[in-house]
Design a protein around this motif. Structure first.
Motif, PDB file in Angstrom:
ATOM      1  N   LYS A  18       0.283  18.818  16.386  1.00 27.68           N
ATOM      2  CA  LYS A  18       1.195  17.678  16.418  1.00 27.68           C
ATOM      3  C   LYS A  18       2.088  17.675  17.656  1.00 27.68           C
ATOM      4  O   LYS A  18       2.282  16.643  18.292  1.00 27.68           O
ATOM      5  N   ILE A  19       2.601  18.829  18.004  1.00 26.21           N
ATOM      6  CA  ILE A  19       3.497  18.937  19.165  1.00 26.21           C
ATOM      7  C   ILE A  19       2.808  18.406  20.424  1.00 26.21           C
ATOM      8  O   ILE A  19       3.369  17.617  21.178  1.00 26.21           O
ATOM      9  N   ALA A  20       1.574  18.845  20.599  1.00 28.55           N
ATOM     10  CA  ALA A  20       0.825  18.457  21.783  1.00 28.55           C
ATOM     11  C   ALA A  20       0.499  16.964  21.767  1.00 28.55           C
ATOM     12  O   ALA A  20       0.587  16.291  22.798  1.00 28.55           O
ATOM     13  N   GLN A  21       0.142  16.477  20.603  1.00 18.07           N
ATOM     14  CA  GLN A  21      -0.211  15.050  20.489  1.00 18.07           C
ATOM     15  C   GLN A  21       0.979  14.149  20.818  1.00 18.07           C
ATOM     16  O   GLN A  21       0.837  13.123  21.482  1.00 18.07           O
ATOM     17  N   LYS A  51       3.857  10.590  24.683  1.00 18.39           N
ATOM     18  CA  LYS A  51       5.011  10.378  25.543  1.00 18.39           C
ATOM     19  C   LYS A  51       4.584  10.201  27.005  1.00 18.39           C
ATOM     20  O   LYS A  51       5.128   9.400  27.750  1.00 18.39           O
ATOM     21  N   ARG A  52       3.608  11.019  27.414  1.00 16.96           N
ATOM     22  CA  ARG A  52       3.115  10.968  28.799  1.00 16.96           C
ATOM     23  C   ARG A  52       2.155   9.810  29.033  1.00 16.96           C
ATOM     24  O   ARG A  52       1.698   9.578  30.138  1.00 16.96           O
ATOM     25  N   LYS A  53       1.808   9.093  27.959  1.00 16.41           N
ATOM     26  CA  LYS A  53       0.879   7.962  28.010  1.00 16.41           C
ATOM     27  C   LYS A  53      -0.480   8.337  28.613  1.00 16.41           C
ATOM     28  O   LYS A  53      -1.052   7.612  29.416  1.00 16.41           O
ATOM     29  N   LEU A  86      -7.847  12.494  28.911  1.00 13.23           N
ATOM     30  CA  LEU A  86      -7.871  13.759  28.165  1.00 13.23           C
ATOM     31  C   LEU A  86      -9.271  14.378  28.194  1.00 13.23           C
ATOM     32  O   LEU A  86      -9.423  15.574  28.396  1.00 13.23           O
ATOM     33  N   LYS A  87     -10.277  13.507  28.032  1.00 14.00           N
ATOM     34  CA  LYS A  87     -11.659  13.988  28.008  1.00 14.00           C
ATOM     35  C   LYS A  87     -12.089  14.449  29.408  1.00 14.00           C
ATOM     36  O   LYS A  87     -12.700  15.507  29.568  1.00 14.00           O
ATOM     37  N   ALA A  88     -11.753  13.635  30.391  1.00 14.71           N
ATOM     38  CA  ALA A  88     -12.183  13.924  31.763  1.00 14.71           C
ATOM     39  C   ALA A  88     -11.649  15.262  32.245  1.00 14.71           C
ATOM     40  O   ALA A  88     -12.342  16.028  32.911  1.00 14.71           O
ATOM     41  N   PHE A  89     -10.414  15.551  31.905  1.00 14.42           N
ATOM     42  CA  PHE A  89      -9.815  16.800  32.380  1.00 14.42           C
ATOM     43  C   PHE A  89      -9.819  17.899  31.334  1.00 14.42           C
ATOM     44  O   PHE A  89      -9.242  18.955  31.531  1.00 14.42           O
ATOM     45  N   LEU A  90     -10.511  17.613  30.207  1.00 15.04           N
ATOM     46  CA  LEU A  90     -10.560  18.560  29.107  1.00 15.04           C
ATOM     47  C   LEU A  90      -9.171  19.132  28.804  1.00 15.04           C
ATOM     48  O   LEU A  90      -8.980  20.338  28.737  1.00 15.04           O
ATOM     49  N   ILE A  91      -8.241  18.217  28.728  1.00 11.71           N
ATOM     50  CA  ILE A  91      -6.881  18.657  28.451  1.00 11.71           C
ATOM     51  C   ILE A  91      -6.834  19.193  27.028  1.00 11.71           C
ATOM     52  O   ILE A  91      -7.407  18.611  26.102  1.00 11.71           O
TER      53      ILE A  91
END
Ligand SMILES: [Zn+2]
Length: 191
Positions: free
Chosen positions: A135-138, A143-145, A151-156
């Motif tokens: 949850k924290i990360a989500q 917030k960072r939009k 997210l997928k492209a950089f495998l964040i």
């Protein structure tokens, strides 16, 4: 660096008689138990270079040079230890084992494992991001939009619990050595 075994070095040394070898470079004359000649390592007019067939060593009383047959050939031919051994092995008809690059292969294998581990970890953390426990990360992402494509492209990803990655890698058959080499897993104290 790969090296020849001590036994092999000894075999090469003992199969190259020092008097025979040195005689192919300088003239030796017997005097008592030893042989004498003009030292090839310093300029001299009277022989102070002694060779002992019993001890299989040479010694120069003029310049202090000395050692066994390996040292002599290395010094006179200007060869390093390994090349000297090869020359003397050939001379004695001893076949040298091919010094395989066992260590190099091991390093290369470890490197590719570390690469795999990093890839697995990145994917693992990325999937982790979508779990309810992250949850924290989500919220941070919201917030960072950052959109899903980014997210997928950089495998964040989100690392969360380190133990989970350890378990996953162990399950996939990676060794502790490989995991530690990846620096993703650290040895905890007392483990
Ligand atoms: Zn000398």
């Amino acid at each position: 660096m790969a090296r020849y075994s001590e036994e092999l070095i000894e075999e090469i040394r003992s199969n190259n008689d020092i008097v025979d070898v040195i005689s192919s470079y300088i003239t030796l004359k017997r005097s008592g138990r030893n042989f004498f000649g003009l030292c090839p390592f310093h300029k001299e007019k009277s022989p102070s270079f002694a060779v002992s067939p019993d001890k299989q060593i040479f010694h120069c009383f003029g310049c202090g040079a000395g050692g066994n047959v390996i040292h002599f050939v290395s010094k006179i031919e200007g060869l390093d230890f390994k090349d000297t051994l090869e020359v003397l092995a050939t001379r004695a008809g001893i076949e040298l084992p091919v010094l395989d690059n066992y260590e190099d292969e091991k390093t290369a294998k470890l490197k590719s494992k570390v690469y795999e581990i990093n890839k697995i970890a990145a994917e693992f953390y990325h999937e982790n991001l979508y779990k309810p426990t992250s949850k924290i990360a989500q919220e941070y992402i919201k917030k960072r939009k950052l959109d899903n494509r980014t997210l997928k492209a950089f495998l964040i990803g989100y690392s969360g619990n380190f133990d989970e990655l350890y378990k996953l890698l162990k399950q996939k058959g990676y060794t502790e050595e490989e995991m530690l080499a990846s620096s993703l897993i650290k040895k905890a104290d007392g483990r």
